[in-house]
Write a protein that holds these residues in place. Sequence first.
Motif, PDB file in Angstrom:
ATOM      1  N   ARG A  41      80.525  41.453  15.739  1.00 26.03           N
ATOM      2  CA  ARG A  41      79.791  42.090  14.641  1.00 26.03           C
ATOM      3  C   ARG A  41      79.197  43.427  15.081  1.00 26.03           C
ATOM      4  N   LEU A  42      78.691  43.469  16.297  1.00 21.36           N
ATOM      5  CA  LEU A  42      78.148  44.716  16.841  1.00 21.36           C
ATOM      6  C   LEU A  42      79.259  45.752  17.002  1.00 21.36           C
ATOM      7  N   ALA A  43      80.390  45.329  17.540  1.00 23.57           N
ATOM      8  CA  ALA A  43      81.527  46.248  17.729  1.00 23.57           C
ATOM      9  C   ALA A  43      81.993  46.819  16.389  1.00 23.57           C
ATOM     10  N   ASN A  44      81.961  45.989  15.346  1.00 24.67           N
ATOM     11  CA  ASN A  44      82.424  46.418  14.025  1.00 24.67           C
ATOM     12  C   ASN A  44      81.398  47.256  13.264  1.00 24.67           C
ATOM     13  N   SER A  45      80.197  47.412  13.823  1.00 18.92           N
ATOM     14  CA  SER A  45      79.142  48.177  13.128  1.00 18.92           C
ATOM     15  C   SER A  45      79.443  49.675  13.128  1.00 18.92           C
ATOM     16  N   GLY A  46      80.293  50.111  14.046  1.00 20.49           N
ATOM     17  CA  GLY A  46      80.595  51.541  14.149  1.00 20.49           C
ATOM     18  C   GLY A  46      79.529  52.324  14.908  1.00 20.49           C
ATOM     19  N   LEU A  47      78.519  51.631  15.429  1.00 22.03           N
ATOM     20  CA  LEU A  47      77.422  52.311  16.128  1.00 22.03           C
ATOM     21  C   LEU A  47      77.718  52.540  17.604  1.00 22.03           C
ATOM     22  N   ILE A  48      78.785  51.921  18.091  1.00 17.59           N
ATOM     23  CA  ILE A  48      79.211  52.141  19.479  1.00 17.59           C
ATOM     24  C   ILE A  48      80.665  52.598  19.426  1.00 17.59           C
ATOM     25  N   ARG A  49      80.917  53.781  19.982  1.00 19.37           N
ATOM     26  CA  ARG A  49      82.255  54.378  19.906  1.00 19.37           C
ATOM     27  C   ARG A  49      82.733  54.837  21.283  1.00 19.37           C
ATOM     28  N   LYS A  50      83.909  55.428  21.269  1.00 19.39           N
ATOM     29  CA  LYS A  50      84.569  55.842  22.500  1.00 19.39           C
ATOM     30  C   LYS A  50      83.729  56.823  23.327  1.00 19.39           C
ATOM     31  N   ASN A  51      82.987  57.709  22.661  1.00 18.21           N
ATOM     32  CA  ASN A  51      82.236  58.721  23.409  1.00 18.21           C
ATOM     33  C   ASN A  51      80.855  58.240  23.843  1.00 18.21           C
ATOM     34  N   ASN A  52      80.512  56.975  23.578  1.00 16.39           N
ATOM     35  CA  ASN A  52      79.204  56.450  23.962  1.00 16.39           C
ATOM     36  C   ASN A  52      79.234  55.813  25.349  1.00 16.39           C
ATOM     37  N   THR A  53      78.057  55.797  25.989  1.00 11.81           N
ATOM     38  CA  THR A  53      77.865  55.063  27.241  1.00 11.81           C
ATOM     39  C   THR A  53      76.802  54.005  26.993  1.00 11.81           C
ATOM     40  N   LEU A  54      77.197  52.757  27.160  1.00 12.74           N
ATOM     41  CA  LEU A  54      76.330  51.615  26.883  1.00 12.74           C
ATOM     42  C   LEU A  54      75.728  51.087  28.172  1.00 12.74           C
ATOM     43  N   LEU A  55      74.434  50.824  28.152  1.00 11.52           N
ATOM     44  CA  LEU A  55      73.746  50.213  29.279  1.00 11.52           C
ATOM     45  C   LEU A  55      73.324  48.810  28.870  1.00 11.52           C
ATOM     46  N   ASP A  56      73.807  47.810  29.599  1.00  6.94           N
ATOM     47  CA  ASP A  56      73.493  46.404  29.291  1.00  6.94           C
ATOM     48  C   ASP A  56      72.485  45.893  30.305  1.00  6.94           C
ATOM     49  N   TYR A  57      71.261  45.629  29.829  1.00  9.45           N
ATOM     50  CA  TYR A  57      70.208  45.136  30.716  1.00  9.45           C
ATOM     51  C   TYR A  57      70.338  43.635  30.907  1.00  9.45           C
ATOM     52  N   GLY A  58      70.344  43.194  32.168  1.00  7.20           N
ATOM     53  CA  GLY A  58      70.534  41.782  32.454  1.00  7.20           C
ATOM     54  C   GLY A  58      71.950  41.384  32.109  1.00  7.20           C
ATOM     55  N   THR A  59      72.895  42.126  32.654  1.00  9.07           N
ATOM     56  CA  THR A  59      74.305  41.994  32.251  1.00  9.07           C
ATOM     57  C   THR A  59      74.929  40.666  32.643  1.00  9.07           C
ATOM     58  N   GLY A  60      74.342  39.990  33.636  1.00 10.77           N
ATOM     59  CA  GLY A  60      74.918  38.710  34.055  1.00 10.77           C
ATOM     60  C   GLY A  60      76.326  38.894  34.584  1.00 10.77           C
ATOM     61  N   LYS A  61      77.263  38.159  34.014  1.00  8.90           N
ATOM     62  CA  LYS A  61      78.659  38.214  34.474  1.00  8.90           C
ATOM     63  C   LYS A  61      79.457  39.319  33.789  1.00  8.90           C
ATOM     64  N   GLY A  62      78.774  40.125  32.969  1.00 10.21           N
ATOM     65  CA  GLY A  62      79.400  41.327  32.426  1.00 10.21           C
ATOM     66  C   GLY A  62      80.056  41.220  31.062  1.00 10.21           C
ATOM     67  N   ARG A  63      79.860  40.111  30.355  1.00 10.04           N
ATOM     68  CA  ARG A  63      80.574  39.914  29.078  1.00 10.04           C
ATOM     69  C   ARG A  63      80.365  41.069  28.100  1.00 10.04           C
ATOM     70  N   VAL A  64      79.116  41.500  27.889  1.00 11.01           N
ATOM     71  CA  VAL A  64      78.827  42.560  26.910  1.00 11.01           C
ATOM     72  C   VAL A  64      79.592  43.829  27.281  1.00 11.01           C
ATOM     73  N   CYS A  65      79.554  44.185  28.554  1.00 14.70           N
ATOM     74  CA  CYS A  65      80.254  45.399  29.016  1.00 14.70           C
ATOM     75  C   CYS A  65      81.756  45.299  28.798  1.00 14.70           C
ATOM     76  N   PHE A  66      82.350  44.187  29.241  1.00 14.89           N
ATOM     77  CA  PHE A  66      83.805  44.053  29.142  1.00 14.89           C
ATOM     78  C   PHE A  66      84.271  44.012  27.683  1.00 14.89           C
ATOM     79  N   TYR A  67      83.559  43.257  26.868  1.00 16.36           N
ATOM     80  CA  TYR A  67      83.988  43.113  25.472  1.00 16.36           C
ATOM     81  C   TYR A  67      83.830  44.425  24.708  1.00 16.36           C
ATOM     82  N   LEU A  68      82.653  45.038  24.800  1.00 18.85           N
ATOM     83  CA  LEU A  68      82.421  46.257  24.004  1.00 18.85           C
ATOM     84  C   LEU A  68      83.253  47.435  24.500  1.00 18.85           C
ATOM     85  N   SER A  69      83.480  47.516  25.807  1.00 12.50           N
ATOM     86  CA  SER A  69      84.328  48.621  26.289  1.00 12.50           C
ATOM     87  C   SER A  69      85.786  48.402  25.871  1.00 12.50           C
ATOM     88  N   TYR A  70      86.179  47.139  25.769  1.00 12.38           N
ATOM     89  CA  TYR A  70      87.537  46.816  25.314  1.00 12.38           C
ATOM     90  C   TYR A  70      87.691  47.123  23.823  1.00 12.38           C
TER      91      TYR A  70
END
Length: 198
Positions: A41-70
């Motif tokens: 749902r977040l990915a489909n919001s259009g608020l995060i795009r190719k030219n953005n750099t996302l910082l995930d606090y408390g990333t754990g095993k990296g799911r947010v980073c891997f999914y949203l960058s994909y």
Amino acid sequence: MNQNETQWDKLLKIKTTGRDDSHSDQYRYPYEPTSYMVLERLANSGLIRKNNTLLDYGTGKGRVCFYLSYQTRCRAIGIEYDEAIYQKAIANKETAVAGNRSSFILCGAENYEVPVDVDRCYFFNPFSVEIFHTVLAKLYESYYEKPRELLLFFYYPSEDYISSLMTQEQLMFYDEIDTSDLFSGDDNRERIMIFKVI
């Protein structure tokens, strides 16, 4: 476990399921990955795009980073203080489909100097409000060094976080993504609150 969770892990060639509270305490909360349905749902919001750099606090095993960058082609940086969990993110990066767009840093969030290209931040109640205030101060410093559109995403925000967010003069409520229909029950925390640094 939800089939969607294991399917996405398989597709992205990562292992991020399961909760880990082996190193949690009153300041740093357990590792619990955000559901892929919420991230979709977040990915489909259009608020995060190719030219953005996302910082995930408390990333754990990296799911947010891997999914949203994909999904969005953004660059992603994950911050994790727990070395054992951080090592799992690094192992995932080796195999991940979009691993080259994610990087991970072993560091307490309160000590991390936010790069000026970071313009999106994700929080899933990773730590206490005390640490959160220090993190916000670091974000403001980065913003004043280079003013830009800087959006903060808070999934499943606690009352403490909401109270704290509402008193921040440098933050403006920007939008909200409702996720309550994705899960059974009537949980008013089931949402992503979005704030903009001003």
